[in-house]
Design a protein around this motif. Structure first.
Motif, PDB file in Angstrom:
ATOM      1  N   GLN A 121       8.861  12.657  14.116  1.00 47.90           N
ATOM      2  CA  GLN A 121      10.005  12.082  14.830  1.00 47.90           C
ATOM      3  C   GLN A 121      10.721  13.134  15.661  1.00 47.90           C
ATOM      4  O   GLN A 121      11.107  12.884  16.819  1.00 47.90           O
ATOM      5  CB  GLN A 121      10.967  11.440  13.831  1.00 47.90           C
ATOM      6  N   PHE A 122      10.914  14.317  15.094  1.00 48.25           N
ATOM      7  CA  PHE A 122      11.542  15.389  15.864  1.00 48.25           C
ATOM      8  C   PHE A 122      10.666  15.807  17.046  1.00 48.25           C
ATOM      9  O   PHE A 122      11.170  16.070  18.142  1.00 48.25           O
ATOM     10  CB  PHE A 122      11.821  16.592  14.965  1.00 48.25           C
ATOM     11  N   LEU A 123       9.360  15.883  16.835  1.00 47.80           N
ATOM     12  CA  LEU A 123       8.463  16.284  17.918  1.00 47.80           C
ATOM     13  C   LEU A 123       8.537  15.294  19.075  1.00 47.80           C
ATOM     14  O   LEU A 123       8.604  15.700  20.250  1.00 47.80           O
ATOM     15  CB  LEU A 123       7.031  16.384  17.402  1.00 47.80           C
ATOM     16  N   ARG A 124       8.502  14.004  18.771  1.00 48.82           N
ATOM     17  CA  ARG A 124       8.566  13.006  19.842  1.00 48.82           C
ATOM     18  C   ARG A 124       9.884  13.114  20.606  1.00 48.82           C
ATOM     19  O   ARG A 124       9.913  12.964  21.840  1.00 48.82           O
ATOM     20  CB  ARG A 124       8.391  11.602  19.261  1.00 48.82           C
ATOM     21  N   LEU A 125      10.975  13.396  19.898  1.00 53.08           N
ATOM     22  CA  LEU A 125      12.258  13.596  20.567  1.00 53.08           C
ATOM     23  C   LEU A 125      12.211  14.817  21.476  1.00 53.08           C
ATOM     24  O   LEU A 125      12.645  14.773  22.636  1.00 53.08           O
ATOM     25  CB  LEU A 125      13.368  13.750  19.527  1.00 53.08           C
ATOM     26  N   LEU A 126      11.673  15.910  20.970  1.00 50.85           N
ATOM     27  CA  LEU A 126      11.612  17.142  21.763  1.00 50.85           C
ATOM     28  C   LEU A 126      10.715  16.973  22.984  1.00 50.85           C
ATOM     29  O   LEU A 126      11.013  17.520  24.056  1.00 50.85           O
ATOM     30  CB  LEU A 126      11.114  18.292  20.887  1.00 50.85           C
ATOM     31  N   LEU A 127       9.639  16.234  22.853  1.00 50.36           N
ATOM     32  CA  LEU A 127       8.790  15.970  24.008  1.00 50.36           C
ATOM     33  C   LEU A 127       9.558  15.208  25.081  1.00 50.36           C
ATOM     34  O   LEU A 127       9.404  15.487  26.280  1.00 50.36           O
ATOM     35  CB  LEU A 127       7.550  15.181  23.587  1.00 50.36           C
ATOM     36  N   ARG A 128      10.389  14.266  24.668  1.00 56.42           N
ATOM     37  CA  ARG A 128      11.211  13.546  25.642  1.00 56.42           C
ATOM     38  C   ARG A 128      12.212  14.489  26.297  1.00 56.42           C
ATOM     39  O   ARG A 128      12.469  14.389  27.508  1.00 56.42           O
ATOM     40  CB  ARG A 128      11.949  12.380  24.969  1.00 56.42           C
ATOM     41  N   CYS A 129      12.778  15.401  25.518  1.00 52.72           N
ATOM     42  CA  CYS A 129      13.732  16.360  26.076  1.00 52.72           C
ATOM     43  C   CYS A 129      13.087  17.228  27.151  1.00 52.72           C
ATOM     44  O   CYS A 129      13.740  17.613  28.126  1.00 52.72           O
ATOM     45  CB  CYS A 129      14.297  17.248  24.972  1.00 52.72           C
ATOM     46  N   PHE A 130      11.809  17.545  26.965  1.00 48.91           N
ATOM     47  CA  PHE A 130      11.084  18.359  27.940  1.00 48.91           C
ATOM     48  C   PHE A 130      10.346  17.509  28.976  1.00 48.91           C
ATOM     49  O   PHE A 130       9.605  18.037  29.792  1.00 48.91           O
ATOM     50  CB  PHE A 130      10.071  19.264  27.219  1.00 48.91           C
ATOM     51  N   ARG A 131      10.553  16.201  28.916  1.00 52.93           N
ATOM     52  CA  ARG A 131       9.923  15.270  29.844  1.00 52.93           C
ATOM     53  C   ARG A 131       8.403  15.417  29.839  1.00 52.93           C
ATOM     54  O   ARG A 131       7.747  15.393  30.883  1.00 52.93           O
ATOM     55  CB  ARG A 131      10.473  15.460  31.265  1.00 52.93           C
ATOM     56  N   LEU A 132       7.854  15.585  28.631  1.00 52.44           N
ATOM     57  CA  LEU A 132       6.410  15.710  28.449  1.00 52.44           C
ATOM     58  C   LEU A 132       5.865  14.390  27.896  1.00 52.44           C
ATOM     59  O   LEU A 132       6.213  13.993  26.790  1.00 52.44           O
ATOM     60  CB  LEU A 132       6.086  16.846  27.483  1.00 52.44           C
ATOM     61  N   ASN A 133       5.033  13.745  28.673  1.00 49.36           N
ATOM     62  CA  ASN A 133       4.462  12.465  28.248  1.00 49.36           C
ATOM     63  C   ASN A 133       3.021  12.688  27.791  1.00 49.36           C
ATOM     64  O   ASN A 133       2.060  12.267  28.433  1.00 49.36           O
ATOM     65  CB  ASN A 133       4.510  11.466  29.401  1.00 49.36           C
ATOM     66  N   LEU A 134       2.867  13.381  26.660  1.00 52.01           N
ATOM     67  CA  LEU A 134       1.547  13.716  26.149  1.00 52.01           C
ATOM     68  C   LEU A 134       1.061  12.665  25.155  1.00 52.01           C
ATOM     69  O   LEU A 134       1.811  12.272  24.262  1.00 52.01           O
ATOM     70  CB  LEU A 134       1.579  15.073  25.433  1.00 52.01           C
ATOM     71  N   PRO A 135      -0.197  12.218  25.283  1.00 49.01           N
ATOM     72  CA  PRO A 135      -0.750  11.352  24.226  1.00 49.01           C
ATOM     73  C   PRO A 135      -0.933  12.162  22.947  1.00 49.01           C
ATOM     74  O   PRO A 135      -1.335  13.328  22.980  1.00 49.01           O
ATOM     75  CB  PRO A 135      -2.096  10.905  24.802  1.00 49.01           C
ATOM     76  N   ILE A 136      -0.610  11.541  21.804  1.00 53.03           N
ATOM     77  CA  ILE A 136      -0.707  12.207  20.507  1.00 53.03           C
ATOM     78  C   ILE A 136      -1.633  11.402  19.601  1.00 53.03           C
ATOM     79  O   ILE A 136      -1.520  10.179  19.520  1.00 53.03           O
ATOM     80  CB  ILE A 136       0.679  12.334  19.842  1.00 53.03           C
ATOM     81  N   GLU A 137      -2.542  12.098  18.945  1.00 49.92           N
ATOM     82  CA  GLU A 137      -3.388  11.462  17.946  1.00 49.92           C
ATOM     83  C   GLU A 137      -3.401  12.315  16.692  1.00 49.92           C
ATOM     84  O   GLU A 137      -3.087  13.509  16.733  1.00 49.92           O
ATOM     85  CB  GLU A 137      -4.814  11.270  18.470  1.00 49.92           C
ATOM     86  N   LEU A 138      -3.766  11.686  15.570  1.00 51.41           N
ATOM     87  CA  LEU A 138      -3.887  12.376  14.294  1.00 51.41           C
ATOM     88  C   LEU A 138      -5.348  12.540  13.945  1.00 51.41           C
ATOM     89  O   LEU A 138      -6.154  11.630  14.164  1.00 51.41           O
ATOM     90  CB  LEU A 138      -3.170  11.602  13.185  1.00 51.41           C
ATOM     91  N   SER A 139      -5.709  13.687  13.395  1.00 50.61           N
ATOM     92  CA  SER A 139      -7.095  13.903  12.985  1.00 50.61           C
ATOM     93  C   SER A 139      -7.448  12.957  11.839  1.00 50.61           C
ATOM     94  O   SER A 139      -6.607  12.613  11.014  1.00 50.61           O
ATOM     95  CB  SER A 139      -7.309  15.357  12.566  1.00 50.61           C
ATOM     96  N   THR A 140      -8.692  12.551  11.801  1.00 51.72           N
ATOM     97  CA  THR A 140      -9.168  11.665  10.741  1.00 51.72           C
ATOM     98  C   THR A 140     -10.117  12.371   9.792  1.00 51.72           C
ATOM     99  O   THR A 140     -10.484  11.825   8.751  1.00 51.72           O
ATOM    100  CB  THR A 140      -9.883  10.437  11.337  1.00 51.72           C
TER     101      THR A 140
END
Length: 228
Positions: A121-140
């Motif tokens: 949740q913090f990471l997604r907020l920080l990405l918005r603060c930096f205006r970074l629209n990066l796709p995020i996935e989790l390893s399986t």
């Protein structure tokens, strides 16, 4: 380039310098949790110097036998109050603390059960603060090696643009709060200047290696200009 990394608690600014060069982020969700890392701590600068803020986890002594994505936060300790008061004291006079404070506080008071969820949740907020629209996935799946000499393991991730291992940049445990007496690796944050000096609340000498919050509270929307 897809960046592979563990999930941090308010990561160092150098991590965001790497994200600026990435096309996507693959978060390691299958590893065993490791103590004394940025997974549950960050470094900030106070009037007394650099201070670590650590999120306590349940069964800390046995935590390294548990997946990072399953580690529970220990709310029996009043750590949220301590962290928030420390951030207020350290950065209350910074130019942009009040601008971001409510967004951060809203995540804290939700009290996610898992450390992984809190950090995400913090990471997604920080990405918005930096205006970074990066796709995020989790390893399986967990793999110790994603070197270019090894075939790409599937289906650990599904980024359509990732066709060869050469397009994956493995940055797991690239950042560490532990001091080292060894010579830094050529591509390590200690060897490369990822963050240009900027005015910090407590100076005058610049203190590198701090949480990205330090940069964000100081520079606000211009923070990315200090990453290289």
């Amino acid at each position: 380039m897809i960046l592979l990394s563990e999930l941090h608690y308010h990561p160092p600014a150098a991590f965001f310098a790497e994200l600026l060069q990435a096309d996507g982020l693959l978060l390691e969700a299958q590893e065993h949790y490791r103590k004394q890392t940025y997974r549950n701590r960050c470094l900030i600068r106070t009037a007394q110097g650099v201070q670590a803020l650590t999120v306590p986890v349940v069964d800390g002594n046995r935590s390294e036998k548990v997946k990072s994505s399953a580690i529970e936060i220990d709310y029996r300790q009043n750590w949220i109050h301590r962290h928030w008061r420390t951030l207020q004291t350290a950065y209350g006079s910074s130019p942009y603390f009040e601008y971001y404070a409510d967004y951060l506080h809203d995540i804290y008071v939700k009290k996610p059960a898992l450390l992984f969820d809190l950090n995400l949740q913090f990471l997604r907020l920080l990405l918005r603060c930096f205006r970074l629209n990066l796709p995020i996935e989790l390893s399986t799946e967990y793999h110790t090696d994603y070197s270019t000499n090894s075939p790409l393991k599937q289906p650990s991730f599904t980024f359509p643009s990732l066709a060869t291992a050469g397009q994956l940049c493995d940055r797991r445990d690239w950042l560490t709060p532990k001091a080292s007496s060894q010579e830094p690796k050529p591509d390590s944050p200690a060897a490369l200047s990822r963050v240009r000096p900027y005015p910090q609340v407590f100076g005058p000498a610049f203190e590198p290696g701090l949480s990205v919050l330090d940069l964000l509270f100081s520079q606000g929307p211009a923070a990315s200009q200090f990453l290289q």
